[in-house]
Scaffold this active site. Structure first.
Site, mmCIF file in Angstrom:
data_model
loop_
_atom_site.group_PDB
_atom_site.id
_atom_site.type_symbol
_atom_site.label_atom_id
_atom_site.label_comp_id
_atom_site.label_asym_id
_atom_site.label_seq_id
_atom_site.Cartn_x
_atom_site.Cartn_y
_atom_site.Cartn_z
ATOM 1 N N ASP A 13 0.841 -1.204 0.000
ATOM 2 C CA ASP A 13 0.000 0.000 0.000
ATOM 3 C C ASP A 13 0.871 1.247 0.000
ATOM 4 O O ASP A 13 2.089 1.190 0.213
ATOM 5 C CB ASP A 13 -1.014 -0.012 1.149
ATOM 6 N N GLU B 223 -5.965 2.512 -0.445
ATOM 7 C CA GLU B 223 -4.639 2.567 -1.054
ATOM 8 C C GLU B 223 -3.948 1.206 -0.951
ATOM 9 O O GLU B 223 -2.728 1.108 -1.031
ATOM 10 C CB GLU B 223 -3.782 3.655 -0.387
#
Length: 620
Positions: A498, A541
């Site tokens: 991420d 994300e």
């Protein structure tokens, strides 16, 4: 003609040229000029290549190989004999560099050979070689060679009418070119995407791409490329029946060729002008243009030669000069057959039947019309056969099978109608024409339904922002890969990564900029993986990469390469002062019963990477 080939110039070895321990600034300068894609005349092209070769020392093996590849793509192709010689050149050096395999030079020479075979019209036997070369590029993990190979394959598939497969290749190549910041080649590839839309029948979409592309080329003073795009704009306008505008664009293109003293290219464009004049029924103007270009266009120039004779036949037919029209149409038919241009051949056979009708030669008219219908049927069968495997996997095939049965029934009906028409020559022409039109409409409808289903399925399985697999599809594929690993005892690895400090990006730059960062992360990660891998966005994300048949050691290498690539990317292109990194966790299958424990291990490794300071990889 050599310049046309360089539009498909596939040299995926930029890093090699500058990793060379032997210094040669002039050779590197010449190479950069070629790879930039800027216009170089045939004469200057040859001079530069000769100069490049003359600067090389005997022990400069790297640049010696580069010269061979440059030379292959720059060979003259203005006659069939020269194209054959180019194929022989590629074959000769493929033998010399057959080992080790795979290698960059052998892959690029294979691309070069395939493109020349395509120019010869030998399209039936090239895909095995081309697919093998692309697979080798994946083995080398050379993104440039992968992009070049898929761009070439997409262009050929588009020319042959397989638009679904063509767009899949071309769009993949587009993402790679953009990820590599190869703006010029991304523009060339975008032109092929536009051409595919035009050939498929969506000329409006093609025109939007082409106008934007032409403006971009003009902005960067790439006048040769702008002129080629202008010619494509003319073809799209022609498809939209905006013939006057098409003529003006073609005249602009012809004027450009004349300023470059490219008389044959100017003559080719004049043929396009004549075709549009005929559609406007300005026959005398069209005839004058064609008679002027006739001495410049030889049978070796098979594309323009075919259409020149087809257009002459149309003029003479409309003027009532039927015997001359038969002579012209015979030349056109022979040339279209030689170059395997089915679309042009179908137009020719249809017109040939009308000419014989006007001459009241009913048997010949019937035979020409029968050939026209058989050609349409053959083309439809070939297209559906090529796509059947893909359809079975990707789509709900029930409706497609029903539509195929309908097409088969239409074919059977048409055979019966031909038998009736044989006994009644006046009626046979009307009925067979109607059947052909109905068949064409049904084929177009069936294909559009397939494309529509494909779009809906992709929307259901794709993350809207990044165009990656969504959470649902990623986990489904993860379960599938896990079961395969359990049954085959082959490795299966997962990378969870991420964006570091992503909340700060949103707070500082805004959510729109945050979305752009996510899209770029998706693009970079997807371009670095194999076709068999799955890259998915599973959270805000958060991303997940599924690596079947990859053990933990290899997965860690891949994750480190991904983290390093993202760290080194020039994020200022998205926003000044922006720099984005990612953290990654790696784990591999070790007798887990289901996917959840694997995901927990990957999350735990990712947490360790975050705790270790981010911008790194940890394994669990």
């Amino acid at each position: 003609m050599a310049r046309i080939i360089t539009l498909f110039f596939t040299i995926g070895f930029i890093c090699i040229a500058y990793a060379n321990p032997i210094a040669n600034p002039r050779a590197d300068e010449i190479y950069k000029l070629f790879d930039s894609g800027h216009f170089v005349s045939d004469e200057d092209n040859r001079k530069l290549l000769d100069e490049y070769k003359s600067t090389l020392s005997a022990d400069d093996i790297v640049r010696q190989k580069i010269y061979i590849r440059l030379n292959c793509w720059s060979l003259p192709t203005d006659t069939s004999e020269k194209i054959k010689a180019a194929v022989d050149y590629a074959d000769e050096y493929l033998q010399i560099y057959s080992q080790p395999t795979p290698s960059s030079i052998s892959i690029d020479l294979q691309y070069c050979k395939v493109w020349y075979l395509h120019m010869q019209g030998k399209n039936d036997n090239i895909f095995t070689e081309l697919d093998t070369a692309i697979e080798s590029a994946y083995q080398l993990e050379d993104l440039r060679l992968i992009a070049d190979g898929r761009s070439i394959r997409g262009a050929i598939l588009s020319y042959l009418g397989n638009f679904s497969a063509a767009l899949e290749d071309l769009i993949t190549a587009q993402n790679m070119y953009e990820s590599l910041n190869l703006t010029y080649w991304a523009n060339v590839n975008l032109g092929e995407i536009a051409s595919s839309y035009r050939r498929f029948g969506d000329a409006e979409t093609a025109l939007k791409y082409q106008i934007k592309l032409e403006q971009n080329y003009l902005k960067h003073q790439q006048f040769y490329e702008a002129n080629q795009t202008n010619g494509q704009i003319a073809l799209s306008l022609e498809k939209l029946e905006r013939y006057e505008e098409a003529i003006q664009h073609n005249k602009k293109s012809r004027d450009f060729w004349l300023t470059q003293n490219e008389l044959v290219a100017a003559a080719n464009t004049s043929v396009n002008i004549a075709g549009n004049l005929i559609r406007l029924n300005r026959l005398n103007e069209a005839d004058t243009i064609l008679q002027t270009t006739k001495p410049l266009i030889t049978p070796d120039n098979d594309g323009s030669y075919s259409y020149m004779n087809l257009f002459l036949a149309q003029i003479h037919f409309k003027q009532g000069h039927y015997n001359q029209a038969i002579i012209d149409i015979t030349h056109a038919e022979k040339s279209f057959n030689a170059n395997n241009n089915i679309r042009g051949l179908n137009q020719t056979l249809q017109l040939k039947s009308k000419i014989y009708q006007a001459l009241q030669q009913w048997q010949q008219a019937y035979e020409a019309l029968e050939s026209f219908v058989e050609s349409h049927i053959s083309q439809d069968k070939k297209v559906f056969s090529e796509r059947n495997s893909e359809m079975q996997i990707r789509f709900d095939t029930n409706k497609i099978q029903t539509e195929n049965k309908l097409l088969i029934q239409r074919n059977d009906d048409k055979k019966q109608q031909l038998e009736i028409l044989q006994r009644n020559k006046d009626m046979q022409i009307v009925i067979i024409t109607l059947v052909a039109i109905i068949l064409l409409i049904v084929s177009i409808y069936a294909y559009k339904q397939v494309i529509r289903k494909q779009l809906f399925r992709r929307l259901a399985l794709t993350d809207e922002l990044t165009k990656l697999a969504n959470r649902r599809y990623t986990y489904t594929q993860g379960n599938h890969f896990l079961k395969a690993a359990q049954q085959s005892e082959k490795p299966f690895s997962i990378i969870s990564f991420d964006a570091d400090y992503f909340k700060l990006v949103n707070d500082t730059y805004g959510h729109d900029m945050g979305d752009k960062v996510l899209v770029k992360l998706a693009s970079i990660s997807a371009s670095m993986m194999r076709e068999t891998d799955v890259v998915g966005r599973v959270g805000g994300e958060e991303f997940l990469i599924l690596l079947p048949n990859i053990d933990k050691t290899k997965a860690i290498e891949i994750a480190n390469r991904l983290v390093d690539t993202i760290d080194k990317y020039d994020w200022s292109q998205i926003s000044p002062n922006l720099h984005q990194t990612v953290s990654a966790g790696v784990t591999s299958y070790s007798n887990e019963k289901d996917l959840s424990p694997l995901l927990l291990k990957a999350d735990k490794a990712l947490y360790s990477a975050k705790a270790a300071g981010r911008n790194c990889v940890k394994a669990e």
